[in-house]
Design a protein around this motif. Structure first.
Motif, mmCIF file in Angstrom:
data_model
loop_
_atom_site.group_PDB
_atom_site.id
_atom_site.type_symbol
_atom_site.label_atom_id
_atom_site.label_comp_id
_atom_site.label_asym_id
_atom_site.label_seq_id
_atom_site.Cartn_x
_atom_site.Cartn_y
_atom_site.Cartn_z
ATOM 1 N N VAL A 48 -61.928 -18.134 12.639
ATOM 2 C CA VAL A 48 -60.840 -19.008 13.098
ATOM 3 C C VAL A 48 -60.691 -18.861 14.619
ATOM 4 O O VAL A 48 -60.423 -19.832 15.326
ATOM 5 C CB VAL A 48 -59.524 -18.647 12.378
ATOM 6 N N TRP A 106 -50.768 -28.673 5.328
ATOM 7 C CA TRP A 106 -52.137 -28.166 5.460
ATOM 8 C C TRP A 106 -53.027 -28.603 4.297
ATOM 9 O O TRP A 106 -54.229 -28.797 4.442
ATOM 10 C CB TRP A 106 -52.161 -26.637 5.592
ATOM 11 N N GLY A 129 -62.651 -21.155 16.547
ATOM 12 C CA GLY A 129 -62.310 -22.571 16.396
ATOM 13 C C GLY A 129 -62.571 -23.132 15.016
ATOM 14 O O GLY A 129 -62.429 -24.349 14.802
ATOM 15 N N GLU A 130 -62.945 -22.282 14.051
ATOM 16 C CA GLU A 130 -63.218 -22.815 12.715
ATOM 17 C C GLU A 130 -61.925 -23.328 12.085
ATOM 18 O O GLU A 130 -60.875 -22.691 12.163
ATOM 19 C CB GLU A 130 -63.839 -21.723 11.833
ATOM 20 N N SER A 131 -62.017 -24.482 11.441
ATOM 21 C CA SER A 131 -60.825 -25.134 10.871
ATOM 22 C C SER A 131 -60.461 -24.510 9.526
ATOM 23 O O SER A 131 -61.261 -23.778 8.920
ATOM 24 C CB SER A 131 -61.113 -26.622 10.653
ATOM 25 N N LEU A 132 -59.265 -24.850 9.048
ATOM 26 C CA LEU A 132 -58.861 -24.413 7.710
ATOM 27 C C LEU A 132 -59.828 -24.953 6.665
ATOM 28 O O LEU A 132 -60.256 -24.217 5.767
ATOM 29 C CB LEU A 132 -57.425 -24.892 7.422
ATOM 30 N N TYR A 133 -60.197 -26.245 6.796
ATOM 31 C CA TYR A 133 -61.119 -26.829 5.814
ATOM 32 C C TYR A 133 -62.442 -26.066 5.800
ATOM 33 O O TYR A 133 -62.939 -25.684 4.719
ATOM 34 C CB TYR A 133 -61.375 -28.319 6.100
ATOM 35 N N ASP A 134 -63.023 -25.811 6.974
ATOM 36 C CA ASP A 134 -64.328 -25.123 7.000
ATOM 37 C C ASP A 134 -64.207 -23.680 6.510
ATOM 38 O O ASP A 134 -65.142 -23.152 5.895
ATOM 39 C CB ASP A 134 -64.933 -25.170 8.413
ATOM 40 N N THR A 135 -63.054 -23.060 6.753
ATOM 41 C CA THR A 135 -62.847 -21.700 6.238
ATOM 42 C C THR A 135 -62.792 -21.734 4.706
ATOM 43 O O THR A 135 -63.467 -20.939 4.024
ATOM 44 C CB THR A 135 -61.534 -21.107 6.812
ATOM 45 N N HIS A 171 -50.068 -21.329 5.473
ATOM 46 C CA HIS A 171 -50.346 -21.890 6.804
ATOM 47 C C HIS A 171 -49.056 -22.435 7.388
ATOM 48 O O HIS A 171 -48.167 -22.863 6.651
ATOM 49 C CB HIS A 171 -51.406 -22.993 6.672
ATOM 50 N N GLU A 189 -55.558 -31.494 4.321
ATOM 51 C CA GLU A 189 -56.860 -31.291 4.957
ATOM 52 C C GLU A 189 -57.910 -30.811 3.944
ATOM 53 O O GLU A 189 -59.099 -31.050 4.124
ATOM 54 C CB GLU A 189 -56.679 -30.262 6.084
#
Ligand code: CP
Length: 311
Positions: free
Chosen positions: A74, A104, A77-83, A99, A107
């Motif tokens: 994170v 959230w 810059g990793e997003s919540l979706y990609d995490t 979150h 997403e």
């Protein structure tokens, strides 16, 4: 149920089913005889919710995938979706997400193919807290219908107030709000009463923390406890069997006199204990609903039956 994001997704029957299952877990169970990985993605601080999910997962025999947003990608810059998608790819069977965003889940809701549980969404919803609060009230009174419940404090910035007010109303409770003018939320259609009225007439006085981290220029006044909080004088005016609740963490001496936090009427630590059983019930329901575990994967007593609201 696909994900557990909001109380609005549950019928009254679903709510009672989860409460019965939680009570059943409190009285005994055997762990799931299957490898299940649970990811706990907390992007906001938490003690109770996160750790009671961890205890619930361990009691169910799950493998807990711990995650610390401040030492994760994170920070790159990793997003919540990609995490969340990463956790799914590496084998998580279930995610718990907290979150700061109210929305959230929009997403990730549609594109993640494992169950997601809302562990707190901004100022919007805290559905597992609501379920543990309902269990605590039911254990005390053997019903929810007809009870007078006051939710008192920083209503405007509280996700707990919103989840609880709507769910309690659906289960037949009479819900009242108490708040200082800056903490009132008039988008919610519940009557405001004073804290003195609340303590005299309510069966449950549910206090809320002043949520400084979500304030935008709102100043907390001096003498808050004396004007809006639960003092020992007000506690002395409560009905004989009335109880005090608080989702915690607590601002001792602000919304509640510190001597009342563990007084005879207080169910604050009982609420935390119930959080484990409610979260066991919700996780197993979702894993069943998705077909990830079979109906008989967790051996329980299944003998508990709660009285439903009439009509
Ligand atoms: N009640 C609650 O949500 O507490 P935590 O913020 O510690 O999880």
């Amino acid at each position: 149920m696909r994900h557990f994001i909001s109380l609005d997704q549950l019928t009254v029957e679903d709510m009672y089913g989860i409460l019965e299952s939680a009570e059943d877990f409190r009285l005994g169970h055997t762990p799931i005889q299957q490898q299940i990985f649970a990811g706990n993605l907390f992007f906001e601080p938490s003690t109770r919710t996160k750790m009671s999910f961890v205890v619930a997962q361990k009691k169910l025999g799950m493998e807990t995938l711990d995650f610390h947003s401040n030492s994760s990608s994170v920070l790159k810059g990793e997003s919540l979706y990609d995490t969340a998608r990463t956790f799914e790819a590496i084998g998580a069977n279930l995610l718990v997400v907290r979150h700061e965003s109210d929305t959230w889940y929009e997403e990730i809701n549609a594109n993640i193919n494992i169950p997601i549980i809302n562990g707190g969404a901004g100022k919007a919803e805290h559905p597992t807290q609501c379920m543990l609060d309902l269990l605590t009230i039911y254990q005390e009174f053997g019903k929810i219908e007809g009870l007078n419940v006051a939710i008192a404090g920083d209503i405007l910035h509280s996700r707990v107030a919103k989840s609880n007010a709507h769910a309690l109303k659906r289960l037949g409770a009479n819900v009242f709000f108490c708040a200082a003018p800056d903490f009132q939320d008039h988008t919610l259609e519940f009557p405001y009463i004073t804290i003195d009225e609340a303590t005299e007439m309510c069966d449950v006085v549910m206090l809320l923390r002043i949520q400084h981290e979500r304030h935008d220029g709102v100043k907390v006044m001096n003498h808050y406890l004396e004007e809006y909080g639960l003092t020992k004088e007000r506690e002395a005016n409560m009905k004989p069997n009335a109880i005090i609740m608080h989702p915690a963490p607590i601002n001792r001496g602000v919304e509640i006199d510190t001597d009342l936090v563990e007084c005879e009427r207080s169910r604050i630590f009982k609420q935390m204990e119930n959080g484990v059983y409610v979260r066991m019930a919700i996780m197993t329901k979702l894993l069943h609903d998705w077909g990830i575990i079979h109906e008989d994967a967790v051996k329980k007593r299944d003998t508990i039956s709660f009285k439903r609201i009439s009509g």
